[in-house]
Scaffold this motif. Structure first.
Motif, PDB file in Angstrom:
ATOM      1  N   LYS A  23       0.964  -0.996   0.106  1.00  0.00           N
ATOM      2  CA  LYS A  23       0.033   0.115  -0.169  1.00  0.00           C
ATOM      3  C   LYS A  23       0.783   1.088   0.145  1.00  0.00           C
ATOM      4  O   LYS A  23       0.652   2.308  -0.767  1.00  0.00           O
ATOM      5  N   ILE A  24       1.847   1.257   0.693  1.00  0.00           N
ATOM      6  CA  ILE A  24       2.671   2.341   0.791  1.00  0.00           C
ATOM      7  C   ILE A  24       3.417   2.607  -0.626  1.00  0.00           C
ATOM      8  O   ILE A  24       3.461   3.716  -0.969  1.00  0.00           O
ATOM      9  N   GLY A  25       4.062   1.564  -1.150  1.00  0.00           N
ATOM     10  CA  GLY A  25       4.872   1.596  -2.414  1.00  0.00           C
ATOM     11  C   GLY A  25       4.093   1.769  -3.393  1.00  0.00           C
ATOM     12  O   GLY A  25       4.261   2.327  -4.334  1.00  0.00           O
ATOM     13  N   LEU A  26       2.584   1.500  -3.396  1.00  0.00           N
ATOM     14  CA  LEU A  26       1.911   1.863  -4.661  1.00  0.00           C
ATOM     15  C   LEU A  26       1.216   3.244  -4.635  1.00  0.00           C
ATOM     16  O   LEU A  26       0.442   3.418  -5.822  1.00  0.00           O
ATOM     17  N   GLN A  27       1.398   4.319  -3.767  1.00  0.00           N
ATOM     18  CA  GLN A  27       1.041   5.429  -3.855  1.00  0.00           C
ATOM     19  C   GLN A  27       0.999   6.136  -5.226  1.00  0.00           C
ATOM     20  O   GLN A  27       0.073   6.867  -5.627  1.00  0.00           O
ATOM     21  N   HIS A  28       2.209   6.098  -5.781  1.00  0.00           N
ATOM     22  CA  HIS A  28       2.542   6.660  -7.309  1.00  0.00           C
ATOM     23  C   HIS A  28       2.782   5.896  -8.443  1.00  0.00           C
ATOM     24  O   HIS A  28       3.352   6.255  -9.138  1.00  0.00           O
ATOM     25  N   LEU A  29       2.527   4.643  -8.188  1.00  0.00           N
ATOM     26  CA  LEU A  29       2.959   3.555  -9.101  1.00  0.00           C
ATOM     27  C   LEU A  29       1.866   2.743  -9.607  1.00  0.00           C
ATOM     28  O   LEU A  29       0.733   2.662  -9.017  1.00  0.00           O
ATOM     29  N   ASP A  30       1.991   2.033 -10.867  1.00  0.00           N
ATOM     30  CA  ASP A  30       0.997   1.096 -11.250  1.00  0.00           C
ATOM     31  C   ASP A  30       1.139  -0.033 -10.659  1.00  0.00           C
ATOM     32  O   ASP A  30       2.076  -0.620 -10.311  1.00  0.00           O
ATOM     33  N   ALA A  31      -0.107  -0.595 -10.181  1.00  0.00           N
ATOM     34  CA  ALA A  31       0.055  -1.733  -9.579  1.00  0.00           C
ATOM     35  C   ALA A  31       0.580  -3.026 -10.221  1.00  0.00           C
ATOM     36  O   ALA A  31       1.219  -4.028  -9.648  1.00  0.00           O
ATOM     37  N   ASN A  32       0.163  -3.147 -11.373  1.00  0.00           N
ATOM     38  CA  ASN A  32       0.619  -4.224 -12.457  1.00  0.00           C
ATOM     39  C   ASN A  32       2.289  -4.182 -12.421  1.00  0.00           C
ATOM     40  O   ASN A  32       2.990  -5.272 -12.454  1.00  0.00           O
ATOM     41  N   THR A  33       2.772  -3.153 -12.412  1.00  0.00           N
ATOM     42  CA  THR A  33       4.221  -2.901 -12.907  1.00  0.00           C
ATOM     43  C   THR A  33       5.063  -3.148 -11.363  1.00  0.00           C
ATOM     44  O   THR A  33       5.899  -3.971 -11.247  1.00  0.00           O
ATOM     45  N   ALA A  34       4.241  -2.762 -10.214  1.00  0.00           N
ATOM     46  CA  ALA A  34       4.838  -2.963  -9.000  1.00  0.00           C
ATOM     47  C   ALA A  34       4.717  -4.332  -8.637  1.00  0.00           C
ATOM     48  O   ALA A  34       5.705  -4.990  -7.971  1.00  0.00           O
ATOM     49  N   THR A  35       3.753  -5.046  -9.067  1.00  0.00           N
ATOM     50  CA  THR A  35       3.652  -6.701  -8.878  1.00  0.00           C
ATOM     51  C   THR A  35       4.705  -7.393  -9.471  1.00  0.00           C
ATOM     52  O   THR A  35       5.370  -8.246  -9.339  1.00  0.00           O
TER      53      THR A  35
END
Length: 142
Positions: A23-35
């Motif tokens: 949740k912290i890391g996804l604040q400004h990132l795309d969920a699929n790329t983060a995954t």
């Protein structure tokens, strides 16, 4: 305390860190790329664990057993889809609501184990599974 219980509790604790850190890391990132980045990090880490344990040669065992390899590949795809959906859910939703619904996987796993493997669940076990389902829904709905 049994080893399986210790491992299961460690799994639960570290899984909670996935939700919070995600949740912290996804604040400004795309969920699929983060995954995808998370999956690469996990792969590198897990290969490192296998190497440190001296079990790298066991990869050949999986390559030789085509049925096991297919099932492990399907399991990997299911896990990847789970992560994609989970990260998409926590990106747009509250962790306090998404995490309990995600834990309905416990209910699904027990039902699938009963159907596919003929595993037996006692009356109290069934009550517990029902309570997990009801509890997850109650927590998620606030």
């Amino acid at each position: 305390m049994s080893a399986w219980l210790i491992y299961a509790l460690l799994s639960a604790i570290t899984a909670s860190a996935v939700a919070i850190l995600g949740k912290i890391g996804l604040q400004h990132l795309d969920a699929n790329t983060a995954t995808a980045i998370r999956a690469v990090v996990m792969a590198i880490f897990l290969v490192g664990v296998v190497v440190v344990q001296g079990k790298l040669q066991l990869v050949q065992t999986f390559m030789a057993d085509k049925k096991a390899l297919v099932v492990i590949i399907l399991s990997g795809i299911a896990g990847a889809l789970s992560w994609l959906f989970y990260f998409m859910a926590i990106k747009v939703g509250n962790v306090s609501q998404v995490a309990p619904i995600d834990k309905l996987s416990v209910v699904f796993a027990v039902v699938f184990a009963m159907v596919l493997f003929g595993e037996k669940v006692s009356l109290w076990g069934g009550v517990g599974v029902g309570m997990i389902a009801i509890g997850a829904i109650l927590v998620a709905l606030n």
